[in-house]
Design an enzyme around this catalytic site. Sequence first.
Site, short mmCIF file in Angstrom:
data_model
loop_
_atom_site.label_atom_id
_atom_site.label_comp_id
_atom_site.label_asym_id
_atom_site.label_seq_id
_atom_site.Cartn_x
_atom_site.Cartn_y
_atom_site.Cartn_z
N ASP A 46 66.50 -63.73 -59.17
CA ASP A 46 67.77 -63.35 -58.59
C ASP A 46 67.56 -63.28 -57.07
OD1 ASP A 46 70.40 -62.09 -58.34
OD2 ASP A 46 69.28 -60.24 -58.00
N ASP B 279 66.91 -57.49 -60.31
CA ASP B 279 67.01 -56.05 -60.05
C ASP B 279 68.10 -55.37 -60.85
OD1 ASP B 279 69.00 -57.44 -58.35
OD2 ASP B 279 69.44 -55.40 -57.66
N ASP C 186 70.02 -61.48 -54.27
CA ASP C 186 70.40 -60.21 -53.66
C ASP C 186 69.80 -59.04 -54.44
OD1 ASP C 186 73.08 -60.86 -51.74
OD2 ASP C 186 72.65 -62.31 -53.32
#
Length: 221
Positions: free
Chosen positions: A14, A174, A16
């Site tokens: 991922d 995250d 961001d």
Amino acid sequence: MDNFKSQYKAALFDLDGTLVDTIEDLGRATAYVLESYGVEPKWTVADYRAFVGNGAKKLLDRAFEHKLSDDELVKALDLFREKYNELLLDHARIYDGITDALNTLKGWGVKLAVVTNKPHQSAVKMVESLFGKNFFDVIIGASEDTPKKPDPYTANLALEKLGCKADEAIFFGDSDVDVYTAKNAGAEAVGCSWGFRSFECLFSASPSVIIDSADYIPKLF
């Protein structure tokens, strides 16, 4: 490393909250759109961390507390994209340890991909500006006509472009969205606790493991 042997041939990331801390500029762009609609911004950085993960449209819908019509939301999204592209690299920074970890994987011949719900052009610009062109083998962002994570479409597309099977890949993210994306694609799911979501949110999605430092990334291969 000539003797490197692992069942894992690819690492999908991922963007961001996993590779890059982008929350300040995402929040600034959202606040700009709110003000443009006559809404006084009231959200904190913690709020914006909770709003992101499912794409810019969802971010705005949450920031406006679901009060915009579909047409208004489309116009707000255009305004957001214009503003965010201006701010894209103002405060974006690579998380500590990420570059070293990625260089280690590259040295082992592990293929690297970015799979993000950030619009594709913005994702490419950010990744190439911060990491350099061709550092990642594949960069796949969101587009209007393709499903967003946690749908496995973009992860599967990345795997296809890398020439790897799902069980040969680890997906790092995250958020619970990333964990579900990994599972839906059939890849190993690793939660990264330094990003935008809480440990509890990651834990609830049941990743294979949760790591609290980028130093652990190479240790999983």
